[in-house]
Write a protein that holds these residues in place. Structure first.
Motif, short mmCIF file in Angstrom:
data_model
loop_
_atom_site.label_atom_id
_atom_site.label_comp_id
_atom_site.label_asym_id
_atom_site.label_seq_id
_atom_site.Cartn_x
_atom_site.Cartn_y
_atom_site.Cartn_z
N GLU A 54 0.84 -1.20 0.00
CA GLU A 54 0.00 0.00 0.00
C GLU A 54 0.87 1.25 0.00
OE1 GLU A 54 -3.71 1.91 2.55
OE2 GLU A 54 -2.92 -0.09 3.02
N GLY A 55 0.62 2.14 -0.96
CA GLY A 55 1.35 3.40 -1.05
C GLY A 55 2.60 3.33 -1.91
N GLU A 56 3.01 2.15 -2.36
CA GLU A 56 4.20 2.00 -3.20
C GLU A 56 3.76 1.68 -4.62
OE1 GLU A 56 6.96 -0.81 -1.61
OE2 GLU A 56 6.98 0.10 0.39
N HIS A 57 3.86 2.67 -5.50
CA HIS A 57 3.36 2.50 -6.87
C HIS A 57 4.46 1.93 -7.76
CE1 HIS A 57 -0.39 4.47 -5.89
NE2 HIS A 57 0.30 5.41 -5.27
N ILE A 58 4.61 0.61 -7.69
CA ILE A 58 5.60 -0.11 -8.48
C ILE A 58 4.87 -1.21 -9.25
CG2 ILE A 58 7.66 -1.57 -8.39
CD1 ILE A 58 8.45 -0.10 -5.83
N TRP A 59 5.09 -1.23 -10.55
CA TRP A 59 4.44 -2.21 -11.43
C TRP A 59 5.25 -3.50 -11.38
CZ3 TRP A 59 3.84 -1.32 -17.44
CH2 TRP A 59 3.17 -2.41 -18.00
N GLY A 60 4.88 -4.38 -10.47
CA GLY A 60 5.67 -5.58 -10.22
C GLY A 60 5.08 -6.86 -10.75
N THR A 61 3.94 -6.78 -11.43
CA THR A 61 3.37 -7.97 -12.06
C THR A 61 3.41 -7.76 -13.58
OG1 THR A 61 1.38 -9.30 -12.35
CG2 THR A 61 1.05 -6.99 -11.78
N THR A 62 3.76 -8.80 -14.31
CA THR A 62 3.88 -8.68 -15.77
C THR A 62 2.54 -8.83 -16.48
OG1 THR A 62 4.41 -11.03 -15.92
CG2 THR A 62 6.26 -9.49 -15.78
N LEU A 207 -1.17 5.02 -21.02
CA LEU A 207 -1.25 6.32 -20.36
C LEU A 207 -1.27 6.16 -18.85
CD1 LEU A 207 -3.85 8.08 -22.70
CD2 LEU A 207 -1.35 8.32 -22.71
N TYR A 208 -2.03 5.17 -18.36
CA TYR A 208 -2.08 4.93 -16.92
C TYR A 208 -0.71 4.52 -16.39
CZ TYR A 208 -3.16 2.81 -12.42
OH TYR A 208 -3.15 2.49 -11.08
N ALA A 209 -0.03 3.61 -17.11
CA ALA A 209 1.29 3.13 -16.67
C ALA A 209 2.29 4.28 -16.62
CB ALA A 209 1.79 2.02 -17.58
N LEU A 210 2.27 5.14 -17.63
CA LEU A 210 3.18 6.29 -17.65
C LEU A 210 2.88 7.24 -16.50
CD1 LEU A 210 3.41 7.09 -21.47
CD2 LEU A 210 5.27 6.31 -19.99
N PHE A 213 3.29 4.71 -12.97
CA PHE A 213 4.57 4.01 -12.75
C PHE A 213 5.74 4.66 -13.47
CE2 PHE A 213 1.18 0.67 -13.04
CZ PHE A 213 1.03 0.47 -11.68
N HIS A 214 5.47 5.63 -14.34
CA HIS A 214 6.50 6.33 -15.11
C HIS A 214 7.27 5.38 -16.03
CE1 HIS A 214 5.55 9.63 -12.46
NE2 HIS A 214 5.92 8.91 -11.40
N THR A 215 6.60 4.35 -16.51
CA THR A 215 7.24 3.39 -17.42
C THR A 215 6.14 2.62 -18.15
OG1 THR A 215 8.71 1.46 -17.59
CG2 THR A 215 7.36 1.63 -15.60
N ILE A 216 6.49 2.06 -19.31
CA ILE A 216 5.54 1.18 -20.02
C ILE A 216 5.99 -0.27 -19.94
CG2 ILE A 216 4.74 2.98 -21.59
CD1 ILE A 216 6.61 1.79 -23.71
N LEU A 217 7.04 -0.54 -19.17
CA LEU A 217 7.50 -1.91 -18.94
C LEU A 217 7.41 -2.22 -17.46
CD1 LEU A 217 10.69 -2.25 -21.19
CD2 LEU A 217 8.48 -3.37 -21.51
N PRO A 218 6.96 -3.41 -17.09
CA PRO A 218 6.87 -3.75 -15.67
C PRO A 218 8.23 -3.74 -15.00
CG PRO A 218 6.38 -5.66 -17.05
CD PRO A 218 6.49 -4.50 -17.96
N HIS A 219 8.25 -3.31 -13.75
CA HIS A 219 9.49 -3.29 -12.98
C HIS A 219 10.05 -4.69 -12.82
CE1 HIS A 219 12.33 -1.91 -9.95
NE2 HIS A 219 11.92 -2.89 -9.16
N SER A 220 9.16 -5.68 -12.72
CA SER A 220 9.60 -7.07 -12.57
C SER A 220 10.38 -7.55 -13.79
CB SER A 220 8.40 -7.98 -12.32
OG SER A 220 7.41 -7.79 -13.32
N PHE A 221 10.07 -6.99 -14.97
CA PHE A 221 10.76 -7.37 -16.20
C PHE A 221 12.24 -6.98 -16.12
CE2 PHE A 221 12.23 -6.28 -20.48
CZ PHE A 221 11.97 -7.45 -21.17
N SER A 222 12.50 -5.72 -15.77
CA SER A 222 13.89 -5.27 -15.68
C SER A 222 14.61 -5.94 -14.51
CB SER A 222 13.95 -3.74 -15.53
OG SER A 222 13.19 -3.32 -14.41
N ALA A 223 13.87 -6.23 -13.42
CA ALA A 223 14.48 -6.91 -12.27
C ALA A 223 14.96 -8.31 -12.64
CB ALA A 223 13.49 -6.98 -11.11
#
Length: 624
Positions: A54-62, A207-210, A213-223
């Motif tokens: 909660e409160g951490e806006h990170i796109w962690g699911t692909t 548009l929502y992701a940008l 999350f400020h990205t169009i790729l999931p954070h989990s992908f780069s991780a």
């Protein structure tokens, strides 16, 4: 008469067969990664937004679309865990029926369609991962639906399914160029309307992701790209070959024989498009550098089955003497392939379910214990964030950085994990270990240990109380006595008796020789006497790599102790283990290496294990 009725109702028959095979492949718990998506879906339903913590806006699911689909029933009180079973079951049946319809349409044979669907149903790899709780089979069904719409001359619907495929997983983008190319070839025009439709469907999420999350790729992908690579870049091709899928691949290539015939028909366009998609999909994983995850290999399997069946039927129909009995010959080949795939994969299902019901169930227990025994704001640090995070319902610090940024902030409770280790909970200076079966061997299901896990965790109700024994099927094994009661410990790494001490990063002991490390670090578990200083004598041989010097960094319970350089011969190295850092329970000894590399990469044979150092022996000797 029976034959005609059978053909008329073959899709219903396939649906029933698929239903029972899928249910038979379902375990009582899902794969750990699925629970990450469930956590996002639950937070959406509870009004916390598209977040893991909660409160951490990170796109962690692909898989944003699958997450949203799971969140809708969650609004009504249906848990994502239960709803995923329904979605997986329906998507699995839909995939089988689409495979059958596509094969039937492309061959003109109901019998070919039936065998294609049946082959998909009995595939252990497909059914196991269809019921894993993840988006795998949902994603697969969308891909097949897109190709079915293309074959049915419904390009607009194909575009819709293509867009939904991409919203389900980023690798769905591989479908776009394949469909564009065959569309242009078939209709001799660029699909402007369809392209605009695709953009309209995916644009809201872009548009929502940008914005969020400020990205169009999931954070989990780069991780995952940054994670330590344990497999060669061509791991997906190796998977298909080593998993006995090569008869399918060979049969699928036979489908190209259709291009010897003119004029071109919808069969030609669809076959070419599916082949192109396979190349793009597999090639994408080779390029992006994500390590081996088996569920990524599943979506091509139904397409391979379609192409294989079409290929066999095409070959049979090009041979004049066989043409008149092609159904009989084709049926014989299909039966052989079904037997070929079904028999070994029944064991595969058993082994995989055993893994889920043992290893993953232990993580469920860990999560439950944390939920019942920790304050609501306690931060839990773990690498197995799926079950532990979902059932603990606590803020999570993800050591794998899939759902949280890298951070130096401490975790109030740290849960250790690995593929087959002894999971532990650490708070303060206490370290608590939970004994598990040391290894899940192929075709040898591990003994059940749920009762063991439950009883051990009863000992952990009070933070100051350590478990006084380790239980395995409610008994104390000889290996446990060695681990618990040893003082002067001598270990021989050339014997299988070493395995109870080994956690992660080790290969299989080689009798009469040694045990290789096969990762950047390797850990073992020993029970030492508190306040006693030990001399650790190890006998090792580093794997030779010209121009590189091997070294060993030793850590005790996460604290670095010493670093030793190794020469290129069998040698002895000695480390001093200070008594004031030894826990009065179990102690994790971790060896970290400068490099590890496979003989295959160095052109020294076919051995693809990444080798670091061979351990011959170890001696924990108390100082007098």
């Amino acid at each position: 008469m029976f034959y005609n009725h059978f053909l008329k109702y073959h899709l219903i028959i396939l649906a029933i067969i698929a239903f029972f095979f899928l249910l038979a492949s379902n375990a009582r718990v899902d794969i750990d990664d699925a629970l990450i998506t469930y956590q996002y879906a639950r937070n959406i339903a509870e009004g916390n937004g598209f977040v893991y913590n909660e409160g951490e806006h990170i796109w962690g699911t692909t898989t944003p679309l699958y997450t949203l689909v799971l969140s809708i029933p969650a609004f009504l009180g249906v848990s994502p865990v239960d709803m995923s079973l329904v979605y997986n079951l329906l998507s699995g049946i839909a995939s089988v029926l689409l495979v059958s319809w596509l094969a039937q349409t492309l061959t003109g044979s109901y019998l070919a369609g039936f065998f294609a669907g049946l082959l998909c149903s009995v595939s252990g790899h497909f059914s196991v991962w269809a019921m894993s709780g993840m988006e795998t089979v949902f994603f697969t069904a969308l891909i097949l639906a897109a190709w079915a719409c293309f074959v049915a001359d419904k390009p607009a619907y194909a575009t819709v399914f293509s867009a939904l495929t991409y919203l389900t997983r980023p690798d769905g983008l591989s479908l776009v160029p394949a469909l564009l190319l065959v569309y242009f070839w078939k209709y001799r025009r660029f699909p402007y309307k369809e392209t605009a439709l695709w953009i309209i469907i995916v644009l809201p999420w872009f548009l929502y992701a940008l914005w969020r999350f400020h990205t169009i790729l999931p954070h989990s992908f780069s991780a995952k790209q940054e994670h330590e690579k344990l497999a060669a870049s061509d791991w997906m091709l190796q998977y298909y070959w080593e998993s006995l899928w090569y008869p399918l691949i060979i049969a699928a290539v036979c489908g190209l024989t259709i291009f010897l015939r003119r004029p071109y028909s919808k069969q030609h366009y669809a076959i070419f498009g599916m082949f192109l998609w396979l190349v793009l999909y597999i090639g994408a994983y080779y390029v992006v550098g994500i390590d081996y995850y088996e569920w990524y290999c599943i979506p091509p399997i139904p397409v391979m089955i379609i192409l294989a069946v079409v290929g066999i039927w095409n070959v049979l129909n090009t041979i004049p003497k066989i043409n008149s009995v092609s159904n009989i010959v084709g049926s014989a080949i299909a039966v052989f392939m079904i037997i070929w795939f079904f028999l070994p994969r029944s064991d595969y299902i058993s082994v995989h379910k055993s893994y889920l019901n043992s290893v993953e169930w232990t993580r469920v227990l860990v999560g439950d214990w944390l939920h019942n025994n920790t304050p609501p704001d306690a931060v839990v640090g773990t690498g197995a964030i799926g079950h532990i995070g979902y059932f603990a319902q606590r803020p999570v610090l993800d050591y794998a950085s899939l759902v949280t940024e890298r951070s130096d902030r401490p975790a109030d409770y740290s849960v250790g994990h690995d593929a087959f280790p002894y999971p532990h909970i650490r708070y303060g200076d206490d370290l608590h270990f939970l004994r598990r079966h040391e290894l899940v061997k192929r075709f040898v299901p591990p003994p059940p240990h749920e009762l063991m896990a439950y009883k051990v965790f009863k000992h952990l109700n009070k933070p100051s109380l350590l478990p006084d024994r380790l239980l395995f099927r409610n008994t104390l094994l000889p290996e446990d006595k060695k681990l618990l009661n040893a003082h002067d410990i001598k270990l021989d790494f050339s014997q299988h008796a070493i395995t109870p001490y080994l956690l992660r990063g080790w290969g299989t002991p080689e009798p009469g020789w040694a045990t290789w490390t096969v990762a950047k670090s390797a850990a073992m578990l020993v029970a030492l006497q508190k306040e006693v200083t030990y001399q650790l004598h190890i006998r090792v041989l580093p794997y030779l790599w010209e121009g590189h010097k091997q070294r060993i960094k030793l850590s005790l319970n996460g604290i670095e102790i010493s670093v030793k350089s190794l020469s290129h011969t069998i040698q002895d190295a000695t480390f001093t283990i200070p008594g004031n850092q030894i826990s009065d329970s179990f102690n994790m000894i971790e060896f970290e290496f400068a490099y590890f590399i496979s003989p295959h990469e160095l052109g020294r044979g076919d051995d693809r294990r990444k080798l670091g150092v061979a351990f011959l022996s170890a001696h924990f000797q108390p100082q007098s």
